[in-house]
Motif scaffolding. Structure first.
Motif, PDB file in Angstrom:
ATOM      1  N   LEU A 160     -44.184  60.114  46.450  1.00  0.00           N
ATOM      2  CA  LEU A 160     -42.590  59.871  45.808  1.00  0.00           C
ATOM      3  C   LEU A 160     -42.403  58.828  45.449  1.00  0.00           C
ATOM      4  O   LEU A 160     -41.967  58.316  44.284  1.00  0.00           O
ATOM      5  CB  LEU A 160     -41.803  61.042  46.517  1.00  0.00           C
ATOM      6  N   PHE A 161     -42.479  57.982  46.537  1.00  0.00           N
ATOM      7  CA  PHE A 161     -41.545  56.803  46.337  1.00  0.00           C
ATOM      8  C   PHE A 161     -42.300  55.527  46.020  1.00  0.00           C
ATOM      9  O   PHE A 161     -41.990  54.495  45.281  1.00  0.00           O
ATOM     10  CB  PHE A 161     -40.756  56.139  47.730  1.00  0.00           C
ATOM     11  N   LYS A 162     -43.400  55.704  46.080  1.00  0.00           N
ATOM     12  CA  LYS A 162     -44.591  54.712  45.747  1.00  0.00           C
ATOM     13  C   LYS A 162     -45.042  54.908  43.974  1.00  0.00           C
ATOM     14  O   LYS A 162     -44.960  54.011  43.497  1.00  0.00           O
ATOM     15  CB  LYS A 162     -45.987  54.841  46.383  1.00  0.00           C
ATOM     16  N   TYR A 163     -45.041  56.028  43.756  1.00  0.00           N
ATOM     17  CA  TYR A 163     -45.505  56.084  42.073  1.00  0.00           C
ATOM     18  C   TYR A 163     -44.226  56.817  41.506  1.00  0.00           C
ATOM     19  O   TYR A 163     -44.267  56.430  40.062  1.00  0.00           O
ATOM     20  CB  TYR A 163     -46.813  57.384  42.194  1.00  0.00           C
ATOM     21  N   ILE A 164     -43.214  57.484  41.869  1.00  0.00           N
ATOM     22  CA  ILE A 164     -42.510  58.192  40.921  1.00  0.00           C
ATOM     23  C   ILE A 164     -41.035  57.094  40.902  1.00  0.00           C
ATOM     24  O   ILE A 164     -40.655  56.716  40.009  1.00  0.00           O
ATOM     25  CB  ILE A 164     -41.849  59.504  41.302  1.00  0.00           C
ATOM     26  N   PHE A 165     -40.139  57.306  42.135  1.00  0.00           N
ATOM     27  CA  PHE A 165     -39.248  56.212  42.279  1.00  0.00           C
ATOM     28  C   PHE A 165     -39.449  55.144  42.785  1.00  0.00           C
ATOM     29  O   PHE A 165     -38.905  54.785  43.954  1.00  0.00           O
ATOM     30  CB  PHE A 165     -38.095  57.267  43.149  1.00  0.00           C
ATOM     31  N   SER A 166     -40.262  54.357  42.278  1.00  0.00           N
ATOM     32  CA  SER A 166     -40.612  53.016  42.835  1.00  0.00           C
ATOM     33  C   SER A 166     -39.583  52.254  42.393  1.00  0.00           C
ATOM     34  O   SER A 166     -39.372  52.104  41.317  1.00  0.00           O
ATOM     35  CB  SER A 166     -42.045  52.646  42.338  1.00  0.00           C
ATOM     36  N   THR A 167     -39.383  51.060  43.065  1.00  0.00           N
ATOM     37  CA  THR A 167     -38.641  49.811  42.681  1.00  0.00           C
ATOM     38  C   THR A 167     -39.290  48.846  42.725  1.00  0.00           C
ATOM     39  O   THR A 167     -38.898  47.522  42.610  1.00  0.00           O
ATOM     40  CB  THR A 167     -37.509  49.889  43.864  1.00  0.00           C
ATOM     41  N   ASP A 168     -40.545  48.623  42.669  1.00  0.00           N
ATOM     42  CA  ASP A 168     -41.654  47.657  42.635  1.00  0.00           C
ATOM     43  C   ASP A 168     -41.659  47.490  40.977  1.00  0.00           C
ATOM     44  O   ASP A 168     -42.305  48.258  40.364  1.00  0.00           O
ATOM     45  CB  ASP A 168     -42.898  47.845  43.331  1.00  0.00           C
ATOM     46  N   SER A 212     -32.746  42.987  41.001  1.00  0.00           N
ATOM     47  CA  SER A 212     -32.164  44.418  41.606  1.00  0.00           C
ATOM     48  C   SER A 212     -33.520  45.319  41.238  1.00  0.00           C
ATOM     49  O   SER A 212     -33.662  45.808  40.065  1.00  0.00           O
ATOM     50  CB  SER A 212     -31.101  44.806  41.093  1.00  0.00           C
ATOM     51  N   GLY A 213     -34.156  45.908  42.186  1.00  0.00           N
ATOM     52  CA  GLY A 213     -35.295  46.911  41.849  1.00  0.00           C
ATOM     53  C   GLY A 213     -34.786  48.009  41.726  1.00  0.00           C
ATOM     54  O   GLY A 213     -34.983  48.756  40.939  1.00  0.00           O
ATOM     55  N   PHE A 214     -33.443  48.486  42.258  1.00  0.00           N
ATOM     56  CA  PHE A 214     -33.077  49.623  42.094  1.00  0.00           C
ATOM     57  C   PHE A 214     -32.331  49.772  40.622  1.00  0.00           C
ATOM     58  O   PHE A 214     -32.700  50.801  40.004  1.00  0.00           O
ATOM     59  CB  PHE A 214     -31.345  49.874  43.067  1.00  0.00           C
ATOM     60  N   LEU A 215     -31.831  48.859  40.074  1.00  0.00           N
ATOM     61  CA  LEU A 215     -31.499  48.931  38.560  1.00  0.00           C
ATOM     62  C   LEU A 215     -32.786  48.833  37.691  1.00  0.00           C
ATOM     63  O   LEU A 215     -32.432  49.898  36.781  1.00  0.00           O
ATOM     64  CB  LEU A 215     -30.506  47.708  38.218  1.00  0.00           C
ATOM     65  N   ASN A 216     -33.537  48.353  38.267  1.00  0.00           N
ATOM     66  CA  ASN A 216     -34.766  48.365  37.382  1.00  0.00           C
ATOM     67  C   ASN A 216     -35.475  49.763  37.434  1.00  0.00           C
ATOM     68  O   ASN A 216     -36.021  50.433  36.587  1.00  0.00           O
ATOM     69  CB  ASN A 216     -35.921  47.559  38.179  1.00  0.00           C
ATOM     70  N   MET A 217     -35.413  50.319  38.536  1.00  0.00           N
ATOM     71  CA  MET A 217     -36.032  51.654  38.485  1.00  0.00           C
ATOM     72  C   MET A 217     -34.908  52.740  37.741  1.00  0.00           C
ATOM     73  O   MET A 217     -35.570  53.594  37.274  1.00  0.00           O
ATOM     74  CB  MET A 217     -35.675  52.480  39.997  1.00  0.00           C
ATOM     75  N   LEU A 218     -33.643  52.469  37.737  1.00  0.00           N
ATOM     76  CA  LEU A 218     -32.779  53.159  37.089  1.00  0.00           C
ATOM     77  C   LEU A 218     -32.794  52.848  35.528  1.00  0.00           C
ATOM     78  O   LEU A 218     -32.955  53.837  34.686  1.00  0.00           O
ATOM     79  CB  LEU A 218     -31.285  52.710  37.151  1.00  0.00           C
ATOM     80  N   SER A 219     -33.433  51.744  35.070  1.00  0.00           N
ATOM     81  CA  SER A 219     -33.759  51.329  33.775  1.00  0.00           C
ATOM     82  C   SER A 219     -34.609  52.338  33.327  1.00  0.00           C
ATOM     83  O   SER A 219     -34.721  53.036  32.067  1.00  0.00           O
ATOM     84  CB  SER A 219     -33.942  49.875  33.561  1.00  0.00           C
ATOM     85  N   TYR A 220     -35.994  52.412  34.085  1.00  0.00           N
ATOM     86  CA  TYR A 220     -37.028  53.146  33.728  1.00  0.00           C
ATOM     87  C   TYR A 220     -36.639  54.846  33.595  1.00  0.00           C
ATOM     88  O   TYR A 220     -36.993  55.412  32.635  1.00  0.00           O
ATOM     89  CB  TYR A 220     -38.183  53.059  34.566  1.00  0.00           C
ATOM     90  N   TRP A 221     -35.799  55.149  34.535  1.00  0.00           N
ATOM     91  CA  TRP A 221     -35.467  56.678  34.641  1.00  0.00           C
ATOM     92  C   TRP A 221     -34.661  56.823  33.629  1.00  0.00           C
ATOM     93  O   TRP A 221     -34.595  58.162  32.908  1.00  0.00           O
ATOM     94  CB  TRP A 221     -35.303  57.098  35.834  1.00  0.00           C
ATOM     95  N   PHE A 222     -33.656  56.114  33.037  1.00  0.00           N
ATOM     96  CA  PHE A 222     -32.797  56.268  31.826  1.00  0.00           C
ATOM     97  C   PHE A 222     -33.616  56.506  30.828  1.00  0.00           C
ATOM     98  O   PHE A 222     -33.592  57.406  29.819  1.00  0.00           O
ATOM     99  CB  PHE A 222     -31.721  55.115  31.692  1.00  0.00           C
ATOM    100  N   PHE A 223     -34.643  55.567  30.611  1.00  0.00           N
ATOM    101  CA  PHE A 223     -35.643  55.473  29.430  1.00  0.00           C
ATOM    102  C   PHE A 223     -36.424  56.659  29.451  1.00  0.00           C
ATOM    103  O   PHE A 223     -36.539  57.643  28.442  1.00  0.00           O
ATOM    104  CB  PHE A 223     -36.593  54.292  29.597  1.00  0.00           C
ATOM    105  N   PHE A 224     -36.820  57.211  30.586  1.00  0.00           N
ATOM    106  CA  PHE A 224     -37.706  58.326  30.895  1.00  0.00           C
ATOM    107  C   PHE A 224     -36.805  59.698  30.062  1.00  0.00           C
ATOM    108  O   PHE A 224     -37.258  60.516  29.445  1.00  0.00           O
ATOM    109  CB  PHE A 224     -38.049  58.816  32.186  1.00  0.00           C
ATOM    110  N   VAL A 225     -35.554  59.929  30.714  1.00  0.00           N
ATOM    111  CA  VAL A 225     -34.815  60.693  30.278  1.00  0.00           C
ATOM    112  C   VAL A 225     -34.593  60.767  28.558  1.00  0.00           C
ATOM    113  O   VAL A 225     -34.443  61.904  28.072  1.00  0.00           O
ATOM    114  CB  VAL A 225     -33.339  60.853  31.079  1.00  0.00           C
TER     115      VAL A 225
END
Lengths: 325, 592
Positions: free
Chosen positions: B12-20, B118-131
């Motif tokens: 889950l954290f490697k592929y989905i909610f990744s911050t990398d 900020s890896g976390f904001l980066n992850m949020l950025s993707y997930w906002f895009f996805f939504v």
């Protein structure tokens, strides 16, 4: 049905090409070649394709011009349009040589300097002189274009002098038709607003305004006299429309809530244009050119340019607003 | 950051909610491509209608269902397709897909950072895009259909469901999706800027950064300046639509009654929209220009010509892009004096653009060019940038714009200069950095065939549109067979649509190459293109923190290709000197 067959065929071709290439690549790997390596032969092929493409691109351009160039808009039917066409031609005269030269350079360099292991690329990182030249040259060319363009623009956008002879027409767009209103003998348009729209009064003219009495409202087509300036006022009843009169090089949006303006002097009558275009059915058109709803593609009105006498005859045969009510 | 611990992460954290950043980059790429393919299919469908108006197509019937009775799409659904095609391509493929992929992948790798600020904001950025992508796709299925007012969504058409069915729930979802998209874009952009300014490795001065990073920096800055304005425009439109305000509406009679809006102006919306809308063109274009600069230099084994001029011209373009929006509004009734000002600023953009083109040409001159698919697409980009850019001189000139405004001339122009250039840059980037993304190589032969099909058909689709425009054919027409004026032009549309069908199938080659190579392609070497920049010093397999040990120090700019000493031999023995190589003895320390 044709389309499906073609699609399936193309799909199969794509798959088979991919498979053949895959086999070629696997055999290359088995011979011990580096897979990402682009062989000199392959590189040369791409270099030659660069030249082939250059020839294709220019021929395609020429072919289109020969095939469709004759269907472009005829000469301008308005006075300012002649200026626009001249400006357009000057711009083309600048653009097309630049297009051709830069493309020849691009694809020629790509061909000429393709990889050769016996040659070294030169280390050439900057040259103030060259950079200055190609900053200044476009700047000079653009100065000319900007000044020439703005000179035209200012002339076009200057409203008709109300003291001089002119025709005042209000054009109103609504989903999905046009209406036009002439100011009548008093030269003044009566008040109008969407609140007054009722039944046949689709332009919302205020019948209590005396200036409105002699206004003339038409649908389907409107007439203008040749060689007399026409001052247009544009309105819209619902959404944004755009009154596009391509033959007159004229366009202005019709925006609900505000009045917009444009003016031009027609210089070629419809009858003359029929001869020029060798087309008996030719008519000037007013088209909607701003997306306005489902039938946007079919919102049109004919424009007839008459001699002054014919125009007066036509105008006097039209009903005045007060006669409608 | 001296030591870095590895630990196993669950799926889950490697592929989905990744911050990398590398994983987020792939997420953006794949989501962007899915959206791009959907956008392309839409365009192929409406090209069927335009090429053969009123004819019934099996595929239209199957894909559009109730939007197309008996396989002929309804006029308002044609507009829905056009609107969604534009929205998806401009925002989802070429803003988030392009910038999201390459800014994320390359910024940390090329400046020598362990990850984004900020890896976390980066992850949020993707997930906002996805939504936002999901909401945009859902809007295709709602009652009344998707938004249909054009991607520019001018009110009142976009504000009133009475005006077009798509302005009902479809438009509401469009606005919500875009609002979320803007949040995603802002989170991403802020992250990029902060990372570039703060996390550069030792020795990586601003003028040693690859041009890609400069391009991403300017792109992010323009985005931060302009996207919030679109957000405010969208919020005001939501107010007008749902809460009875009159920001954009006044004096409207529709559906047999007068609406109670008064005092607003649609022109206000146009100003707000284009304040983003025009910079958006460069948000789309600049990353591609950066990518191309890097690829052309690397693959022609020559330093990019005029590094500082390239940065300067990007800066000039970025600045000018924020003060030219009015050239979209010459004939809206805007004050003609403003029209004159915007003509002036608009045509000025031609100067830095010309500088860029000449610099590309000079970089190729006397190079030693290796034609990878990335090189081919980069050269293609230079061609489209010239071909489309030049017609901008016509559209940017207010007097000339009067007669070509909103015609097919515009459609041809912006698809070539913005659409094709950006897409070519994106393809070039994917082919070039595929080894960095997936650790495997793509197939060069399929890649080159893909390129030739794409460029030939692209011009086949968009070049004839100039002729349609010069004949006075308006854009966004469901058919132009209603006009005797245009009856000679029917075969232009057949030619365009035929090329459009072929190019759509041509992209299957890319899809195949991409998927096959990602899963089964040959393993990539560490530095397949003999490139200088830092990303090629990281291991092929992705690891957290990018470099297993210390972050390497940088000693030179990234374009030392084919540098020779006095005797004519390559400095260091190779035709490339990685940025991590210290200056050799007797090597001159030049400023570039």
């Amino acid at each position: 049905m044709m389309i499906i067959l073609v699609s399936v065929t193309v799909l199969l071709i794509v798959i088979s090409v991919a498979q053949i290439l895959k086999i070629a690549e696997l055999s290359a790997v088995s011979r011990g070649e580096k897979v990402y390596h682009i062989s000199e032969k392959e590189n040369k092929l791409q270099a030659i394709l660069m030249l082939v493409f250059l020839v294709f691109y220019f021929s395609f351009f020429a072919w289109q011009y020969l095939k469709w160039g004759k269907y472009m808009l005829p000469i301008s039917a308005s006075e300012h349009g002649v200026g626009i066409d001249n400006l357009m031609n000057v711009t083309w005269a600048l653009i097309i040589p630049v297009f051709i030269i830069t493309h020849i350079l691009l694809f020629w360099f790509a061909f000429k300097y393709s990889f050769n292991k016996n040659r070294k690329a030169i280390f050439f990182a900057h040259s103030n002189k060259l950079e200055l030249i190609w900053t200044l040259l476009p700047s000079l060319a653009l100065t000319v274009l900007i000044l020439y363009g703005l000179n035209n623009w200012n002339k076009i956008m200057t409203p008709v002098n109300p003291e001089k002879e002119h025709v005042l027409i209000e054009v109103v767009g609504q989903q999905f038709s046009w209406g036009a209103r002439y100011a009548g003998a008093d030269g003044k348009l009566g008040r109008a607003n969407v609140n007054f729209i009722e039944g046949a009064n689709f332009m919302g003219v205020d019948s209590t305004d005396k200036n409105a009495n002699d206004d003339i409202i038409v649908k389907g087509e409107f007439h203008v006299p040749v060689n007399v300036p026409v001052q247009f006022i544009f309105r819209s009843n619902d959404v944004i429309h755009s009154a596009y009169m391509p033959h007159f090089r004229a366009q202005m949006n019709c925006v609900p809530g505000i009045k917009t303006h444009f003016n031009f002097v027609p210089i070629i009558t419809t009858a003359e244009m029929k001869k020029i275009t060798k087309n008996d059915k030719f008519d000037y058109l007013l088209l909607c050119n701003k997306i306005c709803g489902a039938a946007h593609y079919n919102m049109q009105m004919n424009i007839i340019v008459d001699t002054k006498e014919d125009y007066q005859k036509w105008l006097s045969s039209q009903k005045q607003f007060s006669q409608n009510n | 950051m001296s030591t870095h611990h590895h630990h196993e992460q669950d799926f889950l954290f490697k592929y989905i909610f990744s911050t990398d950043h590398k994983m987020i980059s792939k997420q953006f790429l794949i989501t962007g491509f899915i959206m791009g393919f959907i956008g392309m299919i839409m365009s192929t469908l409406f090209r069927l209608q335009l090429g053969w108006p009123g004819e019934s197509f099996w595929i239209v019937d199957k894909l559009l269902g109730s939007w197309a009775e008996n396989g002929v799409m309804a006029p308002d659904k044609y507009l829905a397709l056009v609107t969604m095609h534009g929205t998806i391509m401009v925002f989802f493929l070429l803003t988030a897909g392009l910038s999201g992929t390459f800014s994320n992948l390359l910024i940390p790798l090329q400046i020598g950072a362990r990850d984004m600020a900020s890896g976390f904001l980066n992850m949020l950025s993707y997930w906002f895009f996805f939504v936002s992508s999901v909401i945009m796709l859902i809007s295709l299925g709602v009652e009344g259909g998707a938004a249909s007012a054009g991607w520019t969504i001018y009110p009142p058409l976009s504000a009133l469901p009475q005006a077009i069915p798509g302005s009902g729930l479809g438009m509401t979802l469009w606005l919500i999706s875009m609002a979320i998209f803007i949040i995603s874009s802002l989170l991403g952009s802020l992250n990029y800027v902060v990372t570039i300014l703060n996390l550069r490795t030792k020795g990586m001065t601003m003028t040693r950064m690859p041009l890609t990073v400069w391009a991403f920096l300017f792109t992010a800055l323009i985005g931060i300046v302009s996207f919030p304005v679109l957000l405010s425009a969208a919020i005001l439109l939501i107010f007008d639509r749902s809460f009875g305000t009159s920001f954009y509406l006044s004096d409207i009679f529709i559906g047999g009654q007068v609406l109670e809006y008064s005092g607003g102006s649609p022109i206000l919306f146009e100003h707000l929209f284009w304040f983003l809308g025009h910079p958006e063109v460069y948000i789309v274009l600049l990353p591609s220009l950066g990518i191309t600069s890097e690829i052309i230099s690397t693959m022609s084994r020559k330093p990019i010509f005029g590094y500082r001029a390239m940065i300067g011209s990007m800066l000039a373009i970025a600045f000018l892009s924020t003060i030219v929006w009015g050239h979209h509004m010459f004939v809206t009734g805007m004050n003609p004096f403003l029209g004159a000002v915007f003509t002036f600023t608009t045509l000025l953009i031609a100067i830095p653009s010309a500088v860029k083109v000449f610099n590309y040409l000079t970089t190729l001159w006397k190079g030693n060019i290796k034609f990878s698919p990335a090189t081919l697409f980069s050269i293609g980009l230079v061609s489209t940038f010239i071909s489309g850019g030049l017609t901008g001189l016509i559209l940017g000139d207010s007097a000339l714009d009067i007669n070509v405004h909103d015609t097919y001339f515009v459609v041809g122009h912006f698809h070539i200069v913005m659409g094709l250039s950006a897409v070519f840059g994106m393809f070039a980037g994917v082919y070039h950095w595929f080894p960095k993304l997936f650790g495997r190589m793509m197939d060069n032969k399929i890649g080159s065939i893909h390129f030739w099909i794409t460029i030939v058909c692209s011009y086949g689709v968009f070049f004839p549109m100039h002729f349609l425009g010069l004949a006075g054919v308006p854009r966004r027409y469901y058919t132009n067979s209603e006009f005797p004026l245009f009856e000679n032009l029917i075969d232009i549309n057949v030619v365009i649509s035929t090329f459009a069908i072929v190019i759509a199938f041509g992209q299957l080659l890319f899809l195949y190459n991409f998927l096959y190579s990602a899963l089964r392609g040959p393993k990539a070497p560490q530095n397949p293109w003999d490139s200088n920049s830092l990303e090629w010093t990281t291991p092929v397999e992705h690891i957290h923190g990018n470099w297993p040990g210390e972050i390497p120090e940088v000693h030179r700019w990234p374009y030392d290709y084919s540098k020779v000493d006095e005797s004519g031999e390559f400095v260091g023995g190779n035709d490339f000197i990685p940025q991590t190589t210290p200056l050799f003895q007797n090597e001159k320390n030049e400023k570039h």
